[in-house]
Design an enzyme around this catalytic site. Structure first.
Site, PDB file in Angstrom:
ATOM      1  N   SER A 104       0.792  -1.222   0.000  1.00  0.00           N
ATOM      2  CA  SER A 104       0.000   0.000   0.000  1.00  0.00           C
ATOM      3  C   SER A 104       0.827   1.276   0.000  1.00  0.00           C
ATOM      4  O   SER A 104       0.342   2.321  -0.446  1.00  0.00           O
ATOM      5  CB  SER A 104      -0.937   0.011   1.210  1.00  0.00           C
ATOM      6  OG  SER A 104      -0.208  -0.034   2.426  1.00  0.00           O
ATOM      7  N   HIS A 120      -5.254  -3.930  -2.568  1.00  0.00           N
ATOM      8  CA  HIS A 120      -5.025  -2.932  -3.614  1.00  0.00           C
ATOM      9  C   HIS A 120      -4.866  -3.541  -5.007  1.00  0.00           C
ATOM     10  O   HIS A 120      -4.620  -2.812  -5.971  1.00  0.00           O
ATOM     11  CB  HIS A 120      -3.791  -2.098  -3.266  1.00  0.00           C
ATOM     12  CG  HIS A 120      -3.956  -1.294  -2.020  1.00  0.00           C
ATOM     13  ND1 HIS A 120      -4.498  -0.038  -2.009  1.00  0.00           N
ATOM     14  CD2 HIS A 120      -3.670  -1.599  -0.720  1.00  0.00           C
ATOM     15  CE1 HIS A 120      -4.525   0.417  -0.766  1.00  0.00           C
ATOM     16  NE2 HIS A 120      -4.025  -0.507   0.034  1.00  0.00           N
ATOM     17  N   LYS A 142     -12.016  -0.114  -2.009  1.00  0.00           N
ATOM     18  CA  LYS A 142     -10.988   0.539  -2.815  1.00  0.00           C
ATOM     19  C   LYS A 142     -11.445   0.527  -4.280  1.00  0.00           C
ATOM     20  O   LYS A 142     -12.281   1.320  -4.652  1.00  0.00           O
ATOM     21  CB  LYS A 142      -9.645  -0.137  -2.580  1.00  0.00           C
ATOM     22  CG  LYS A 142      -9.183   0.051  -1.121  1.00  0.00           C
ATOM     23  CD  LYS A 142      -7.882  -0.603  -0.838  1.00  0.00           C
ATOM     24  CE  LYS A 142      -7.374  -0.240   0.558  1.00  0.00           C
ATOM     25  NZ  LYS A 142      -8.258  -0.650   1.675  1.00  0.00           N
TER      26      LYS A 142
END
Length: 384
Positions: free
Chosen positions: A173, A201, A232
């Site tokens: 991240s 992610h 996300k």
């Protein structure tokens, strides 16, 4: 006694401020005047009207909240449909919803590990994985970031027998680099260890279908424990763990953050189902995102900006000191550009950075404004 607490809070606050680590929140309205290069809405789905309408319809049909935990009366058919859809996306037999990614990692490690477990983590893993290791009571070691040789040495030196679990982010991240899933899986196979990947992610962004850095390319026999988040690239909220039915059954029985938490609001689950449909139906979102990343890196290189070697939407610009990072972030903010200002202890000392994140929702004007803002920061520093 009350004075002792007051003194303790004051001293901790002073220490945090003196170290330049004081964190502040910025309250934004519905139409905040910012170009957002700080969030994780990689595919531009968070404000998509179709997700909003799906969430409203889900709330209208099932209620604003789930009313109870999944094991009491909170597991609704929309939750079941979402779990099945996530399992299909990742090529796993089953999936289990959690309220947040942090809870998914805490619950999984707490449920799988105990004092007899040998746990091996990448040094740059997310804080939730490191905290989960502490909570589990497992015997934990951390290997150098992305260093399969170091992991191999730790596994070779560990006592024979027992359960071993290797844990890594899929996309890191703060650095934006992608783990060597194939190499990790091979190493685990040689040492009879399970592999757990947190693909927070990568999900929605990487892979031919948006199935992430793991997904169908690395099945459950290679990566038995797969964690993904929904807030996300998918633009909603929550998280899940995917794997074998035996794994999911085990988590239902023993993952305390799952057992003792009210189920995800049904409208959120409905919005996530819509997001998954859009990820499948609109692959051009990922193509557009890849184009934005390539253009930003190309033009940033022409400016001589010290970007890290990331091909993901996370583009870290390492500036070194916390003071420098905060100055650049303030200058960009004055131009209406929101970027993440990341300091110690989130990243190591001397590696403070601007964490710039790109989205398929960014247009050419957005990128031009960002690059002009960064160039202006450079010029101001160079000026006598």
């Amino acid at each position: 006694m009350a004075e002792a607490w007051t003194t303790h809070l004051s001293e901790r606050a002073a220490t945090q401020r003196d170290a330049g680590r004081w964190r502040t929140r910025r309250t934004l309205g519905a139409d905040a005047p910012w170009r957002d290069f700080a969030g994780n809405d990689y595919l531009g789905l968070a404000r998509d009207t179709r997700l909003i309408e799906a969430q409203v319809e889900g709330a209208r049909r099932y209620g604003a909240g789930a009313r109870a935990s999944h094991l009491v009366c909170g597991h609704l058919e929309v939750h079941e449909a979402l779990e099945q859809r996530l399992a299909a996306l990742t090529g796993r037999p089953a999936a289990l919803l959690f309220s947040t990614g942090y809870m998914a990692n805490l619950g999984t490690l707490q449920a799988l590990c105990d004092g007899e477990t040998r746990l091996f983590q990448d040094r740059l893993n997310h804080a939730s994985l490191l905290d989960g290791a502490r909570l589990s009571g497992a015997r934990s070691r951390r290997f150098h970031h992305g260093d399969l040789g170091d992991l191999e040495r730790l596994l070779e030196r560990a006592p024979a027998g027992g359960r071993r679990l290797v844990v890594s982010d899929g996309v890191f991240s703060m650095d934006g680099d992608v783990a060597d899933i194939e190499g990790l899986a091979d190493t685990c196979a040689r040492h009879q260890a399970w592999l757990m990947i947190d693909d927070a992610h990568g999900l929605g962004v990487l892979g031919e279908r948006g199935d992430g850095s793991v997904g169908r390319a690395h099945g459950p026999e290679r990566v038995p424990v797969l964690v993904g988040t929904l807030g996300k690239a998918l633009g909603s909220a929550g998280a899940f763990v995917a794997g074998s039915q035996a794994l999911v059954d085990h988590l239902i029985q023993f993952a305390r953050p799952y057992v003792y938490t009210t189920a995800q609001p049904p409208g959120v689950a409905a919005a996530t189902l819509e997001a998954l449909a859009l990820v499948e139906a609109e692959p051009e979102r990922r193509t557009r995102l890849a184009d934005r990343i390539a253009r930003f890196r190309r033009e940033a290189a022409l400016l001589g900006l010290p970007l890290m070697a990331s091909t993901t939407p996370i583009q870290p610009l390492v500036l070194g000191s916390s003071e420098r990072v905060m100055h650049w972030a303030a200058r960009l903010r004055a131009r209406g550009l929101a970027v993440g200002a990341i300091r110690e202890p989130t990243v190591p000392r001397g590696e403070a950075r601007l964490r710039i994140t790109l989205s398929s929702a960014h247009d050419d004007e957005d990128l031009e404004a960002l690059l002009e803002g960064l160039a202006d920061c450079q010029r101001r520093e160079a000026a006598p």
